[in-house]
Design an enzyme around this catalytic site. Structure first.
Site, PDB file in Angstrom:
ATOM      1  N   CYS A  84      38.859  35.881  31.769  1.00 47.61           N
ATOM      2  CA  CYS A  84      39.227  35.395  30.434  1.00 47.61           C
ATOM      3  C   CYS A  84      39.039  33.885  30.342  1.00 47.61           C
ATOM      4  CB  CYS A  84      40.662  35.802  30.115  1.00 47.61           C
ATOM      5  SG  CYS A  84      40.860  37.613  30.074  1.00 47.61           S
ATOM      6  N   THR A  85      39.273  33.184  31.434  1.00 48.61           N
ATOM      7  CA  THR A  85      39.046  31.732  31.461  1.00 48.61           C
ATOM      8  C   THR A  85      37.567  31.443  31.300  1.00 48.61           C
ATOM      9  OG1 THR A  85      40.989  31.359  32.839  1.00 48.61           O
ATOM     10  CG2 THR A  85      39.291  29.644  32.869  1.00 48.61           C
TER      11      THR A  85
END
Length: 155
Positions: free
Chosen positions: A47-48
């Site tokens: 997700c980062t």
């Protein structure tokens, strides 16, 4: 499993708190194209990577008339930490009840580490200026998705 959206569908309206607790509505973006992307959890590697990719390409997307909103089940506090830690410039909103995630068809069974789990399905929905779904992509990869999206949008 929630029903998936198709091009031409009315994009489900939503109002959710951002990283600062301010309410963000899809209606606020009427007249602009909006990329609404759904991701499982802030502060996780995939997700980062995806949020950083959107941030790195934000200028290109904005110039082409696109706003970007990332939706996850996280609290505004966790979203603020994520934004600050990674210097993110995309709008991040929290959907702890998962009602918006489900309305967009981005919640259900998925494969994770070889087993079936229920959760947020990494998805991207492009909404046109009139609030209709222009394209809907489900089970997208965290890495390389933004580059593919830019290519698909001919930007």
């Amino acid at each position: 499993m929630s029903a998936r959206l198709e091009p031409g569908d009315e994009a489900p309206a939503f109002t959710l708190p951002d990283a600062d607790g301010k309410q963000v509505s899809l209606a606020d973006h009427r007249g602009r194209k909006v990329i609404v992307y759904f991701y499982p959890a802030a502060l996780t590697p995939g997700c980062t990577k995806q949020a950083c990719d959107f941030t790195d390409n934000l200028e290109l997307l904005a110039t082409a008339g696109y706003d970007v909103i990332g939706v996850s089940p996280d609290s505004p506090e966790k979203l603020a930490k994520f934004r600050d830690q990674e210097s993110l410039r995309v709008t991040l909103v929290g959907d702890p009840e998962k009602t918006v995630v489900a309305a967009y068809g981005a919640y259900g069974e998925k494969q994770m580490y070889g087993r079936t789990v229920t959760g947020v399905i990494r998805s991207t929905v492009v909404v046109d200026e009139e609030g209709r779904v222009a394209r809907a992509m489900y089970n997208v990869r965290a890495t390389g998705h933004v580059a593919k999206l830019i290519k698909d949008l001919d930007l």
